[in-house]
Design an enzyme around this catalytic site. Structure first.
Site, mmCIF file in Angstrom:
data_model
loop_
_atom_site.group_PDB
_atom_site.id
_atom_site.type_symbol
_atom_site.label_atom_id
_atom_site.label_comp_id
_atom_site.label_asym_id
_atom_site.label_seq_id
_atom_site.Cartn_x
_atom_site.Cartn_y
_atom_site.Cartn_z
ATOM 1 N N HIS A 1 14.463 -33.725 -15.602
ATOM 2 C CA HIS A 1 15.299 -33.044 -16.592
ATOM 3 C C HIS A 1 16.651 -32.622 -16.008
ATOM 4 C CE1 HIS A 1 15.987 -31.616 -20.465
ATOM 5 N NE2 HIS A 1 15.063 -30.678 -20.608
ATOM 6 N N ASP B 1 18.411 -35.670 -20.319
ATOM 7 C CA ASP B 1 18.194 -34.678 -21.369
ATOM 8 C C ASP B 1 17.058 -35.132 -22.296
ATOM 9 O OD1 ASP B 1 20.252 -33.051 -20.464
ATOM 10 O OD2 ASP B 1 21.767 -34.120 -21.642
#
Length: 504
Positions: A475, A479
């Protein structure tokens, strides 16, 4: 003639080192290129080979001494006999056959790029055994692969230099074979001392570097709290620095847990008698370390979806016989998934990228890692430039790499450089899982078992072959939108494989 032993080049910006260990003492006979001592710098450990054969006449820099580049370490008297030959020299002399020039050294074979050491896992022969040329003598285990060592010549195994469990470097001698006329004479002379030598090699105490001992004393940190990365697990100065930094960074409440693994609970004597303790293989240790590093470093998140495999299964059923007849390879589902992932990676390039410090490195190619389970553990061979390959080329590459993985024949080069990974837990019956990243990659796709389930299709309930898909991603770089888009594109391509042909 006297030869000087000096500190070698230590690397850019490194100006001094500490003498960690002397492997020889004054009076010992030494061969050319035999390791004399080990130096420790702030970054690496450097072994110093003998520049000539002869006798170690004098040690100038003792263990614990700090020396600069090109400093004098020792003096060697070339050609002079040692007053009292070292035990290793006696053993080697005893192992030599009566006829000169008929002993053959068994050396560590090439271990692959960036692999510097291995562990002797199994000897298939014992001292005194007759061996044929190219017959397997022993098996070495590296962090990734197992390497079989064949006999370089026919004869009798005269001496085992590195016993089972011994860690050897890439240029070490493993054994000596007496070939030709001297073979028969050599075997009895060396049969008795060999087990003792092997025991000594595997049971010796590991001496930590002097500078590391000093650093531990100054920091007030115990030896058990430091993981040694030196030879045979020896603690080096930089290991102490890492342990001290880790302890300082951890919160006070969790400091004890950060310094040592959680101890075992109490075990009764009856239970202990029925337990079996087996040392972790180097491969399993590496797997454990890399997976834990991935959890500690990356911000791992997993997103899920499901795919209707009806069209893929129908296409495969219709063309599998013709495909195998033409290409000589079975048409499986892995080529469909590989193609679908390559297609999706072009649209969402951050899933095919990696973080390097404060930079993001985007890869304009796809080196696809295909996770494979082997008896030794999980390995990930890499299919290079998979985005440029046809279905047939992908299937052939996966079959060939899978067989080599199961046989333990993969080289390090074949498992490096992957940009994305596919893991198929479905072959073992897994219905749902969260795969873990293969650093430094930023994405891994988990495939699962195909199972018939009732699905609503155009307002009607129909039975369809469904598979859950899981994408674990970093992450920090990917995204949620990018991860979901990637997984949806894979789903769309598998549910309508014609999209792959039309680049949609």
């Amino acid at each position: 003639m006297t030869t000087e032993v000096r500190v070698p080049t230590l690397g850019e910006s490194v100006t001094e080192a500490t003498v960690a260990t002397w492997f020889k003492k004054p009076g010992d006979a030494v061969a050319a290129d035999e390791m004399l001592c080990e130096l420790e710098t702030d970054k690496v450990t450097v072994e110093v080979p003998s520049p000539a054969a002869g006798t170690l006449a004098e040690v100038i820099a003792a263990e614990g001494s700090t020396v600069g580049v090109d400093a004098l370490l020792a003096m060697i008297t070339e050609g002079a006999a040692a007053p009292a030959p070292a035990p290793a020299a006696k053993a080697e002399a005893a192992a030599a056959p009566a006829a000169a020039g008929q002993s053959v050294d068994v050396m560590v074979p090439s271990l692959g790029e960036s692999v510097t050491e291995a562990t002797v896992s199994t000897w298939f022969k014992k001292v005194g055994d007759t061996v044929a040329q190219d017959e397997m003598l022993c098996e070495l285990e590296t962090d990734k692969v197992s390497v079989e060592v064949p006999a370089p010549a026919a004869g009798v195994l005269a001496e085992i230099v590195a016993g089972e469990g011994t860690t050897v470097d890439a240029s070490a001698k493993l054994a000596v074979i007496a070939s030709g006329a001297g073979a028969v004479a050599a075997a009895p002379a060396t049969a008795a001392p060999a087990p003792a030598a092997a025991t000594a090699a595997t049971g010796k105490d590991v001496e930590d570097a002097p500078s590391a001992k000093k650093a531990m004393a100054e920091a007030g940190i115990s030896r058990d709290a430091v993981a040694g990365t030196g030879k045979d697990g020896r603690v080096m100065k930089q290991d102490v620095a890492k342990a001290v930094a880790a302890a300082a960074a951890a919160p006070a409440a969790t400091a004890p847990a950060a310094q040592a693994p959680m101890p075992r609970g109490p075990v009764s004597a009856d239970d202990a008698a029925r337990e079996e303790r087996v040392k972790m293989t180097r491969l399993r240790q590496t797997i454990a370390r890399r997976l834990k590093d991935a959890q500690n470093t990356a911000a791992i998140l997993t997103t899920y979806n499901e795919v209707d495999m009806t069209e893929c299964m129908a296409l495969r059923k219709e063309y599998k016989d013709l495909f195998e007849k033409k290409h000589g390879a079975r048409l499986g589902f892995m080529s469909f998934f590989t193609k679908a992932c390559c297609h999706a990676l072009k649209e969402v390039p951050e899933v095919n990228a990696e973080i390097d410090g404060t930079d993001i490195v985007y890869k304009n190619f796809v080196h696809m890692g295909i996770a494979a389970g082997t008896p030794q553990g999980l390995v990930v061979p890499v299919i290079r430039d998979a985005d440029q390959m046809s279905f047939a080329e992908i299937e052939k590459a996966i079959a060939e790499k899978g067989k080599r993985a199961r046989d333990g024949k993969l080289s390090m080069a074949e498992m490096q450089g992957g940009t994305f990974t596919i893991s198929n837990g479905g072959v073992y019956g897994s219905l749902m899982s969260s795969p873990i990243l293969n650093p430094p990659q930023s994405g891994i796709l988990g495939m699962h078992k195909i199972q018939d389930r009732p699905m609503v299709i155009n307002g009607e309930i129909k039975i369809r072959p469904m598979m859950y898909l899981a994408l674990s991603y970093d992450h920090r770089i990917v995204d949620g939108k990018g991860a979901v888009t990637f997984l949806v594109r894979v789903k769309e391509a598998l549910e309508d494989p014609r999209r792959l042909l039309m680049d949609l």
